[in-house]
Design a protein around this motif. Structure first.
Motif, short mmCIF file in Angstrom:
data_model
loop_
_atom_site.label_atom_id
_atom_site.label_comp_id
_atom_site.label_asym_id
_atom_site.label_seq_id
_atom_site.Cartn_x
_atom_site.Cartn_y
_atom_site.Cartn_z
N PRO A 197 7.80 32.25 -5.69
CA PRO A 197 7.03 32.31 -6.78
C PRO A 197 5.79 31.88 -6.62
N TRP A 198 5.38 31.15 -5.57
CA TRP A 198 3.88 31.01 -5.08
C TRP A 198 3.11 32.12 -4.74
N ALA A 199 3.90 33.05 -3.92
CA ALA A 199 3.03 34.28 -3.71
C ALA A 199 2.76 35.30 -4.60
N SER A 200 3.64 35.41 -5.74
CA SER A 200 3.72 36.29 -7.00
C SER A 200 2.39 35.60 -7.56
N ILE A 201 2.20 34.43 -7.60
CA ILE A 201 1.22 33.85 -8.56
C ILE A 201 -0.39 33.75 -7.85
N ALA A 202 -0.17 33.68 -6.72
CA ALA A 202 -1.46 32.90 -5.82
C ALA A 202 -1.97 34.08 -5.11
N LEU A 203 -1.27 35.43 -4.90
CA LEU A 203 -1.87 36.81 -4.23
C LEU A 203 -1.89 37.81 -5.02
N ALA A 204 -3.12 38.59 -5.14
CA ALA A 204 -3.39 39.73 -5.55
C ALA A 204 -2.60 40.85 -5.04
N PRO A 205 -2.22 41.97 -5.66
CA PRO A 205 -1.12 42.81 -4.99
C PRO A 205 -1.85 43.35 -3.87
N ASP A 206 -3.16 43.67 -3.78
CA ASP A 206 -3.69 44.59 -2.83
C ASP A 206 -4.27 43.73 -1.50
N CYS A 207 -3.77 42.48 -1.55
CA CYS A 207 -4.54 41.43 -0.53
C CYS A 207 -3.74 41.85 0.89
#
Length: 318
Positions: A197-207
């Motif tokens: 859940p952290w990655a889904s919130i904290a990271l934009a899809p293209d990073c």
């Protein structure tokens, strides 16, 4: 040595602050602008016209389309506050214009209010910061690392399992070799389940994510992010290699600011809010003067929190 333009920016001097926010009517007008920059809008029916009157000294609007009445602070983070608006703006100024944190006890002395009122005021402002930052993912080149807040308790468990240690992810967005934006997100642990859940919130899809090989960070690959692993040498040398140098500088500054200002607080309950305060300031450090009106807007749009709710632990739910 070149002068750092961010650190040496003019900011907002105390005399300028007093000139803009020294009177109650000035602060009231600033909060009205923060809440309804394009004119009044009824919270219930979105009508644009209303009559005004004062109730208990507080400016109140009655919608011309429906009978709904709303005060300037109802439905905002300032709801039910009895503090003058000048106190709120002075607290905003003291919190935003300092590179380090400011303790509630110091706010109490500076504002001339009780410690409980200062604590609630600070936590309401920090909660508005947390809500503002919660849904802003990092983009582009992102470096991540695991970290802990808090030390071991006397007689408690030692090491990473200490009851007083709060795990959190520090993630830094880097552009042209310079740090731009940061996130400090508390997590339950560094397992796949907790980090998903952290990655889904904290990271934009293209990073593109760079980590030090912590097993749990492989979750970013499973979620489809580009992932680069750099194994850092042990000891001080590992903190100075290029992918993680700025990450460790930001993390070191965070821990120094927290330990130097807050000698003790309940890490398990309030880590998310204190981390969000530092995150909010860092991400807006390019224009210190603008942080005052921007935080006023955040207070107007944040979901209200009662004193009881402010005492509940804040973290990413997993």
């Amino acid at each position: 040595m070149a002068i750092n333009s961010i650190q040496f920016q003019k900011g907002l001097s105390m005399s300028e602050f007093i000139a803009h926010y020294g009177r109650e009517d000035q602060c009231e007008a600033a909060f009205i602008q923060a809440r309804w920059s394009n004119g009044f809008c009824c919270p219930r029916c979105q009508a644009r016209t209303a009559s005004q009157f004062r109730r208990g000294g507080l400016l109140t609007w009655q919608c011309s389309h429906c009978p709904h009445q709303t005060s300037l602070i109802s439905g905002t983070m300032m709801e039910h506050s009895r503090l003058p608006f000048t106190k709120w703006f002075l607290a905003i100024y003291l919190i935003t214009q300092s590179k380090t944190n400011i303790a509630a006890l110091t706010l109490r002395r500076q504002l001339g209010i009780s410690w409980r009122a200062a604590w609630l005021l600070k936590h309401k402002i920090m909660e508005a910061m947390r809500q503002r930052e919660a849904t802003k993912p990092l983009q582009g080149d992102v470096r991540i690392d695991d970290a802990y807040l808090g030390g071991e308790l006397t007689g408690g468990r030692a090491g990473r399992g200490s009851d007083n240690k709060v795990p959190f992810v520090v993630a830094l967005e880097v552009r042209n070799g310079k740090p731009m934006r940061v996130r400090f997100d508390p997590v339950k642990n560094f397992s796949f389940a907790a980090l998903k859940p952290w990655a889904s919130i904290a990271l934009a899809p293209d990073c593109t994510v760079t980590s030090d090989g912590l097993l749990g960070f492989e979750v970013v690959e499973r979620l489809g992010f580009a992932h680069r692993v750099v194994i850092a040498p042990k000891g001080k040398a590992g903190t100075e290699i290029e992918p993680f140098r700025w990450l460790n500088v930001v993390l070191g500054n965070l821990k120094t600011a927290l330990s130097g200002t807050h000698h003790a607080f309940n890490f398990r309950k309030y880590a998310g809010r204190y981390l969000a305060e530092s995150q909010y300031r860092f991400n807006r450090r390019f224009d210190l003067a603008a942080m005052v009106p921007r935080l006023a807007v955040a207070l107007m749009y944040a979901t209200p929190c009662s004193g009881k709710k402010l005492m509940v632990r804040t973290e990413i739910e997993t």
